[in-house]
Design a protein around this motif. Structure first.
Motif, PDB file in Angstrom:
ATOM      1  N   SER A   1      40.135 -23.266  61.713  1.00  0.00           N
ATOM      2  CA  SER A   1      40.609 -22.811  60.349  1.00  0.00           C
ATOM      3  C   SER A   1      40.743 -24.181  59.988  1.00  0.00           C
ATOM      4  O   SER A   1      41.438 -24.865  60.229  1.00  0.00           O
ATOM      5  CB  SER A   1      41.912 -22.482  61.229  1.00  0.00           C
ATOM      6  N   PRO A   2      40.276 -24.016  58.306  1.00  0.00           N
ATOM      7  CA  PRO A   2      40.628 -24.888  57.439  1.00  0.00           C
ATOM      8  C   PRO A   2      42.041 -25.078  57.163  1.00  0.00           C
ATOM      9  O   PRO A   2      42.659 -26.500  57.362  1.00  0.00           O
ATOM     10  CB  PRO A   2      40.087 -24.706  55.806  1.00  0.00           C
ATOM     11  N   SER A   3      42.607 -24.201  56.738  1.00  0.00           N
ATOM     12  CA  SER A   3      44.357 -24.629  57.115  1.00  0.00           C
ATOM     13  C   SER A   3      44.901 -25.073  57.352  1.00  0.00           C
ATOM     14  O   SER A   3      46.456 -25.979  57.855  1.00  0.00           O
ATOM     15  CB  SER A   3      45.237 -22.642  56.132  1.00  0.00           C
TER      16      SER A   3
ATOM     17  N   GLU B   1      40.727 -10.933  56.872  1.00  0.00           N
ATOM     18  CA  GLU B   1      40.836 -12.247  56.262  1.00  0.00           C
ATOM     19  C   GLU B   1      40.270 -13.138  57.703  1.00  0.00           C
ATOM     20  O   GLU B   1      40.629 -12.853  58.608  1.00  0.00           O
ATOM     21  CB  GLU B   1      42.650 -12.802  56.639  1.00  0.00           C
ATOM     22  N   ARG B   2      39.684 -14.088  56.845  1.00  0.00           N
ATOM     23  CA  ARG B   2      38.525 -14.698  58.069  1.00  0.00           C
ATOM     24  C   ARG B   2      39.166 -16.286  58.488  1.00  0.00           C
ATOM     25  O   ARG B   2      39.188 -16.152  59.392  1.00  0.00           O
ATOM     26  CB  ARG B   2      37.928 -15.090  57.572  1.00  0.00           C
ATOM     27  N   ASP B   3      39.896 -16.788  57.893  1.00  0.00           N
ATOM     28  CA  ASP B   3      40.088 -17.790  58.122  1.00  0.00           C
ATOM     29  C   ASP B   3      41.384 -17.404  59.553  1.00  0.00           C
ATOM     30  O   ASP B   3      42.583 -16.540  59.464  1.00  0.00           O
ATOM     31  CB  ASP B   3      41.362 -18.238  57.099  1.00  0.00           C
ATOM     32  N   PRO B   4      40.815 -18.020  60.348  1.00  0.00           N
ATOM     33  CA  PRO B   4      41.799 -17.574  62.408  1.00  0.00           C
ATOM     34  C   PRO B   4      43.344 -17.772  61.995  1.00  0.00           C
ATOM     35  O   PRO B   4      43.961 -17.243  62.474  1.00  0.00           O
ATOM     36  CB  PRO B   4      40.907 -18.571  62.935  1.00  0.00           C
ATOM     37  N   GLY B   5      43.603 -19.074  61.451  1.00  0.00           N
ATOM     38  CA  GLY B   5      45.142 -19.375  60.809  1.00  0.00           C
ATOM     39  C   GLY B   5      45.776 -18.678  60.620  1.00  0.00           C
ATOM     40  O   GLY B   5      47.117 -19.030  60.465  1.00  0.00           O
ATOM     41  N   LYS B   6      45.265 -17.724  59.745  1.00  0.00           N
ATOM     42  CA  LYS B   6      46.096 -16.477  58.750  1.00  0.00           C
ATOM     43  C   LYS B   6      46.463 -15.354  59.232  1.00  0.00           C
ATOM     44  O   LYS B   6      46.974 -14.343  58.720  1.00  0.00           O
ATOM     45  CB  LYS B   6      45.257 -16.957  57.154  1.00  0.00           C
ATOM     46  N   ARG B   7      45.126 -15.455  59.815  1.00  0.00           N
ATOM     47  CA  ARG B   7      44.645 -13.505  60.241  1.00  0.00           C
ATOM     48  C   ARG B   7      46.027 -13.292  60.986  1.00  0.00           C
ATOM     49  O   ARG B   7      46.591 -13.682  62.405  1.00  0.00           O
ATOM     50  CB  ARG B   7      43.312 -13.017  60.469  1.00  0.00           C
ATOM     51  N   ILE B   8      45.625 -12.085  61.412  1.00  0.00           N
ATOM     52  CA  ILE B   8      46.935 -11.260  62.004  1.00  0.00           C
ATOM     53  C   ILE B   8      46.624 -10.654  63.055  1.00  0.00           C
ATOM     54  O   ILE B   8      45.444 -10.569  63.476  1.00  0.00           O
ATOM     55  CB  ILE B   8      47.703  -9.988  61.800  1.00  0.00           C
ATOM     56  N   GLN B   9      46.802 -10.702  64.427  1.00  0.00           N
ATOM     57  CA  GLN B   9      46.216 -10.175  65.616  1.00  0.00           C
ATOM     58  C   GLN B   9      45.920  -8.867  65.982  1.00  0.00           C
ATOM     59  O   GLN B   9      46.580  -7.924  65.395  1.00  0.00           O
ATOM     60  CB  GLN B   9      47.108  -9.989  67.497  1.00  0.00           C
TER      61      GLN B   9
ATOM     62  N   TYR C   1      34.346 -17.959  62.183  1.00  0.00           N
ATOM     63  CA  TYR C   1      34.808 -18.958  61.206  1.00  0.00           C
ATOM     64  C   TYR C   1      34.230 -19.979  61.637  1.00  0.00           C
ATOM     65  O   TYR C   1      35.269 -20.757  61.702  1.00  0.00           O
ATOM     66  CB  TYR C   1      35.935 -18.663  60.915  1.00  0.00           C
ATOM     67  N   GLN C   2      33.073 -19.792  60.849  1.00  0.00           N
ATOM     68  CA  GLN C   2      33.013 -21.901  61.273  1.00  0.00           C
ATOM     69  C   GLN C   2      32.126 -22.568  59.721  1.00  0.00           C
ATOM     70  O   GLN C   2      31.027 -22.506  59.465  1.00  0.00           O
ATOM     71  CB  GLN C   2      31.831 -21.708  62.231  1.00  0.00           C
ATOM     72  N   PRO C   3      33.070 -22.886  59.016  1.00  0.00           N
ATOM     73  CA  PRO C   3      33.027 -23.894  57.733  1.00  0.00           C
ATOM     74  C   PRO C   3      32.489 -25.122  58.231  1.00  0.00           C
ATOM     75  O   PRO C   3      32.737 -25.847  59.045  1.00  0.00           O
ATOM     76  CB  PRO C   3      34.582 -23.819  56.995  1.00  0.00           C
ATOM     77  N   LYS C   4      31.488 -25.447  57.061  1.00  0.00           N
ATOM     78  CA  LYS C   4      30.809 -26.509  56.829  1.00  0.00           C
ATOM     79  C   LYS C   4      31.384 -27.358  55.691  1.00  0.00           C
ATOM     80  O   LYS C   4      31.201 -27.568  54.637  1.00  0.00           O
ATOM     81  CB  LYS C   4      29.734 -26.510  56.934  1.00  0.00           C
TER      82      LYS C   4
ATOM     83  N   ILE D   1      37.831 -15.364  42.919  1.00  0.00           N
ATOM     84  CA  ILE D   1      36.711 -16.109  42.674  1.00  0.00           C
ATOM     85  C   ILE D   1      36.387 -16.704  44.494  1.00  0.00           C
ATOM     86  O   ILE D   1      35.720 -16.719  45.099  1.00  0.00           O
ATOM     87  CB  ILE D   1      36.802 -17.140  42.325  1.00  0.00           C
ATOM     88  N   LYS D   2      37.737 -17.159  45.101  1.00  0.00           N
ATOM     89  CA  LYS D   2      38.797 -18.050  46.245  1.00  0.00           C
ATOM     90  C   LYS D   2      37.797 -17.028  47.195  1.00  0.00           C
ATOM     91  O   LYS D   2      37.714 -17.150  48.174  1.00  0.00           O
ATOM     92  CB  LYS D   2      39.235 -19.307  46.212  1.00  0.00           C
ATOM     93  N   LYS D   3      38.379 -15.814  47.021  1.00  0.00           N
ATOM     94  CA  LYS D   3      38.447 -14.453  48.241  1.00  0.00           C
ATOM     95  C   LYS D   3      37.116 -13.925  48.781  1.00  0.00           C
ATOM     96  O   LYS D   3      36.335 -14.384  49.693  1.00  0.00           O
ATOM     97  CB  LYS D   3      39.049 -13.466  47.488  1.00  0.00           C
ATOM     98  N   VAL D   4      36.284 -14.544  47.263  1.00  0.00           N
ATOM     99  CA  VAL D   4      34.652 -13.804  47.762  1.00  0.00           C
ATOM    100  C   VAL D   4      34.490 -14.993  48.240  1.00  0.00           C
ATOM    101  O   VAL D   4      33.382 -14.966  49.062  1.00  0.00           O
ATOM    102  CB  VAL D   4      33.991 -13.031  46.427  1.00  0.00           C
ATOM    103  N   LEU D   5      34.220 -15.763  47.871  1.00  0.00           N
ATOM    104  CA  LEU D   5      33.761 -17.169  47.973  1.00  0.00           C
ATOM    105  C   LEU D   5      34.369 -17.267  50.042  1.00  0.00           C
ATOM    106  O   LEU D   5      33.198 -17.916  50.823  1.00  0.00           O
ATOM    107  CB  LEU D   5      34.194 -18.543  48.096  1.00  0.00           C
ATOM    108  N   ASP D   6      35.807 -17.714  50.286  1.00  0.00           N
ATOM    109  CA  ASP D   6      36.036 -17.580  51.737  1.00  0.00           C
ATOM    110  C   ASP D   6      34.705 -16.842  52.685  1.00  0.00           C
ATOM    111  O   ASP D   6      35.535 -16.923  54.062  1.00  0.00           O
ATOM    112  CB  ASP D   6      37.501 -17.335  51.640  1.00  0.00           C
ATOM    113  N   LEU D   7      35.036 -15.314  52.114  1.00  0.00           N
ATOM    114  CA  LEU D   7      34.659 -14.135  52.445  1.00  0.00           C
ATOM    115  C   LEU D   7      33.244 -14.377  53.797  1.00  0.00           C
ATOM    116  O   LEU D   7      33.245 -13.815  54.344  1.00  0.00           O
ATOM    117  CB  LEU D   7      34.726 -12.947  52.093  1.00  0.00           C
ATOM    118  N   HIS D   8      32.486 -15.529  52.144  1.00  0.00           N
ATOM    119  CA  HIS D   8      31.121 -15.681  53.092  1.00  0.00           C
ATOM    120  C   HIS D   8      30.675 -16.821  53.451  1.00  0.00           C
ATOM    121  O   HIS D   8      30.106 -17.568  53.085  1.00  0.00           O
ATOM    122  CB  HIS D   8      30.187 -15.286  51.745  1.00  0.00           C
ATOM    123  N   GLU D   9      32.064 -17.632  53.245  1.00  0.00           N
ATOM    124  CA  GLU D   9      31.939 -18.728  54.154  1.00  0.00           C
ATOM    125  C   GLU D   9      31.329 -19.803  52.649  1.00  0.00           C
ATOM    126  O   GLU D   9      30.727 -20.855  53.728  1.00  0.00           O
ATOM    127  CB  GLU D   9      30.530 -19.228  55.187  1.00  0.00           C
ATOM    128  N   LEU D  10      31.591 -19.801  51.687  1.00  0.00           N
ATOM    129  CA  LEU D  10      31.453 -20.457  50.892  1.00  0.00           C
ATOM    130  C   LEU D  10      31.972 -21.536  50.737  1.00  0.00           C
ATOM    131  O   LEU D  10      32.935 -21.426  50.191  1.00  0.00           O
ATOM    132  CB  LEU D  10      30.223 -19.573  49.381  1.00  0.00           C
TER     133      LEU D  10
END
Length: 813
Positions: free
Chosen positions: A127-129, A64-72, A94-97, A355-364
């Protein structure tokens, strides 16, 4: 006895030390623990209540890339934490634009996160979420301040606060917890400095041998992947005569290099041979991820489009191919194969999730998506619950375009079904192909007859000789889902007409063929009729024009404006064929009939329907009128009607406005009002009101400059114009126009690239390799298709990543 009493007392002391405390003690202990956590952030709390992740339950490739969702990190098994840390360090923070970050109210003011903070503080994560930021090094090592590790921070008012900035305070001095964590990250990714490596330091000669052995493995894996070859063999033991492609490749390499021969296979140490299947897959995974990273770097912060299709593989698993379409920094339109994913079902929600999983993994970011290209299946194009509708809810500017090549194929298939005479023709053609291709014996007879026919024509001087000429082909079966198959089938029959007649006649006269005699007789009688030959040549004329269009639409660099121009040109040529092409066409049919001894009817005679009885005759028309108007014109009219209905510019206002950017015919279609309307109505998220005003001013200068530039005045397509603007530095002068051109180029034309990916999948995952793991299959296809990018990846880079992936027994650095 005294020893026993001492042991008993010692046991009591230990037992009392681990004795359960009452509730009051527990409460005091929790308070003390909380205090200690605050006092020393680098120490993990022993009273953490979150459940641990069971061993081998996580996939490093899809963390999980999103720091608001991942576990420690502390929630992973202790023996796997370093592996997880390395995986996160490799992908980085994780630095999404986003086009626009959410606003938060602070009193009477509104503030939001700023993308420029990433350059000031490279360790930041967003974290976008949660709309919060986190500290990446403190997440990797230690707990740090809860606000920047577990809870997140979003008090934006405290960021630009001079020396009181919360980020500067968090970094602190050289010995701060944050800087200590950054140092730990550097040490972790430098295995040569680990304690076990320092104690068991190997000589430089041993390290060079280890690197040479690994390099041999890397290059063998790379070559076998390029050729879509299997790695392993049925028997890889020393006594086996064939130890599999990989080991045989290593042995072959060793034959021509004594240095390699001295360090591989039997001459390698038992704990570092680098020939196991696990090592092969690790190397391939590193190579494939490097290719994906290069593609991601090519996309950068530009808008992109997704091309998606699904198909079953050899093991009946549903695979979804994902292709990215974008314009790179040099102005080149690219379509890059990005990934192939196994999906449990083909519902729109499942496809979107993967598709979202693949795009999120590569910060698209979905916000940067400006196009969707799929086929016409209901789960894809559905207006309410289709895949395109689901993505439009997330990004209303990701416009869906039905694959042009699919639409063209649907038009051809519709014509072959709806026009009665053409349907009867293809019914007879299918029957003829089935009779001949069903048996290897009859197929051989066809090729022998064709070879004899070619020899006769060469002797008579009716055929030219040359390299690649006079090849002996075969008959192709027309298919509803195979592009150009109808045209190929028609051309094959014309080319092999005499040979087909010979084979059918032999079957008809052979009494041993049984039930096939009737089918062959029907096929022979049909193929010798004038109406069959007439329709055969008519379809060659019509489909010859549409086949050119079909092949042009499949080009990766094709843009949607030029595609619509090609469709319009094809329709114009078909219209001219209908109006002025009859005389030339009937002359070709007449020559063919005379050459092959086919009875041609009297064109001036009265045309009779059915059994020629007078009661069945409705209109008093000639034979020529029937073939000219009832077949020739009707077939062309129906094809034009299908093309008009499926490629109607009126159905898409976006295409009409985009055509104003078309540079063909010396920028004849250039229209400032339409271009401004295009940017304002369809791309409001990419242009601010101020930029829209500046765009109008730039267009006036552009109109006076670009059409008269010696390099740009002769360009004919939008993709050529985009490259020309970059080459002449006009892309910086007219940066807003360049941005709009890139957005239009991003719109999809066809899904031919995904179809090619499935062709590659059939080569990679064969019947003998039908148990390939999903990640292994995806990595193999990415490297196989994007060889151009994989070739530029140095083996030393792969060696470095391989060494840092986990603790290796043999030293490589």
């Amino acid at each position: 006895m005294s020893h026993q009493n001492q042991a008993s007392k010692r046991a009591k002391t230990i037992d009392s030390f681990f004795k359960k405390k009452n509730d009051g003690d527990k409460l005091d202990n929790d308070k003390a623990s909380t205090f200690n956590d605050k006092a020393s952030p680098s120490i993990e709390s022993p009273h953490h209540t979150s459940p641990l992740v069971e061993p081998h339950q996580f996939d490093v490739a899809f963390l999980e890339r999103d720091p608001g969702k991942r576990i420690q990190i502390s929630e992973y098994p202790i023996n796997q934490r370093d592996e997880v840390r390395c995986a996160y360090i490799k992908v980085g923070p994780y630095q999404p634009k986003l086009l626009e970050y959410p606003r938060s109210q602070f009193g009477s003011q509104y503030r939001r996160f700023q993308y420029s903070w990433f350059s000031q503080f490279p360790w930041l994560e967003y974290s976008p979420s949660e709309d919060k930021v986190y500290c990446f090094p403190c997440f990797i090592f230690g707990n740090g301040r809860p606000a920047l590790t577990t809870e997140g921070f979003n008090n934006w008012k405290r960021v630009n606060d001079g020396k009181n900035c919360v980020f500067l305070t968090h970094v602190g001095g050289p010995s701060s917890s944050h800087n200590t964590c950054e140092g730990c990250m550097e040490d972790l990714m430098n295995p040569s400095q680990h304690v076990d490596k320092v104690i068991n330091r190997q000589s430089k000669e041993d390290i060079l041998k280890n690197r040479l052995r690994l390099k041999t493995t890397i290059e063998c894996v790379r070559w076998l992947t390029y050729q879509a070859c299997a790695f392993r063999g049925h028997d890889e033991s020393l006594d086996s005569k064939n130890r599999g492609n990989f080991i045989e490749m290593v042995k072959h390499t060793a034959k021509f290099n004594d240095e390699v021969a001295g360090v591989v296979l039997e001459n390698a140490p038992g704990n570092a041979k680098y020939t196991s299947p696990k090592i092969q897959k690790e190397i391939l995974n590193i190579l494939a991820n490097k290719v994906r990273k290069k593609i991601r770097e090519e996309v950068g912060h530009a808008a992109f489009c997704i091309l998606v299709d699904e198909s079953q593989d050899t093991s009946n698993r549903e695979q979804m191919a994902i292709v990215l379409r974008f314009v790179d920094n040099d102005g080149f339109l690219r379509e890059r194969f990005f990934d192939i994913v196994w999906v449990e079902d083909t519902t729109a929600s499942t496809l979107q999730k993967e598709i979202k999983k693949v795009l999120d993994l590569h910060e698209l970011c979905i916000d940067k998506m400006r196009g969707q290209g799929y086929d016409g299946a209901s789960n894809m194009r559905g207006a309410w619950n289709g895949l395109q509708a689901l993505f439009l809810r997330d990004c209303p500017y990701a416009y869906y375009v039905h694959c042009f090549a699919h639409q063209l194929q649907l038009a051809l298939v519709s014509a072959s079904k709806e026009v009665a005479t053409i349907w009867l023709f293809f019914s007879s053609l299918n029957s003829i192909v089935n009779v001949i291709r069903a048996s290897p014996k009859r197929h051989t007879e066809l090729q022998v007859a064709q070879s004899m026919n070619i020899v006769e024509l060469l002797i008579a001087g009716e055929r030219e000789t040359g390299r690649g000429a006079n090849q002996i082909g075969t008959l192709h079966r027309p298919g509803a889902t195979r592009w150009s198959s109808h045209y190929d089938s028609v051309c094959d029959l014309i080319e092999m007409y005499d040979a087909v007649c010979t084979v059918l006649e032999n079957i008809k006269e052979d009494e041993s063929t049984g039930s096939l005699r009737g089918e062959a007789t029907g096929g022979y009688n049909a193929i010798r009729q004038f109406e069959f030959v007439f329709i055969l040549h008519l379809l060659k004329e019509i489909m010859g024009l549409t086949d050119i269009l079909c092949r042009e639409l499949q080009h990766k660099s094709q843009d949607i404006v030029n595609a619509m121009n090609l469709v319009g040109t094809t329709k114009d040529v078909l219209g001219k064929l209908r109006l002025n092409g009859w005389e030339t066409f009937i002359g070709k049919v007449d020559l063919f009939c005379k050459k092959h001894d086919i009875d041609m009817p009297d064109m001036n005679a009265q045309y009779k329907v059915g059994t020629c009885r007078s009661c069945q005759q409705k209109d008093n028309i000639t034979v020529e009128h029937h073939y000219h108007f009832d077949i020739f014109n009707d077939a062309i009219d129906f094809q034009l009607a299908e093309l008009n209905s499926r490629f109607s510019e009126g159905a898409m206002e976006l295409l009409i406005l985009s055509s104003a950017l078309d540079p063909s015919d010396s920028f004849k279609s250039f229209n400032i009002d339409k271009i401004c309307s295009l940017a304002e109505r369809f791309y409001p998220q990419d242009f601010t009101p101020k930029e829209l005003h500046i765009l109008g001013c730039q267009l006036k200068l552009y109109e006076a400059d670009v059409p008269h530039h010696p390099v740009l005045q002769n360009v004919s397509t939008l993709s050529e114009l985009c490259r020309g603007l970059v080459a002449t530095k006009r892309s910086k002068r007219y940066h807003l126009i360049d941005r709009l051109i890139r957005l239009v180029l991003t719109l999809p034309v066809s899904t031919a690239t995904t179809e090619r990916a499935f062709s590659a999948m059939k080569l990679v995952k064969t019947a003998l390799r039908n148990k390939m793991e999903n990640d292994f299959l995806a990595n193999s296809i990415v490297v196989y298709i994007e060889k151009e990018l994989a070739d530029n990846i140095n083996s030393d880079v792969i060696t470095k990543d391989f060494n840092s992936l986990k603790n290796r027994r043999a030293q490589l650095q």
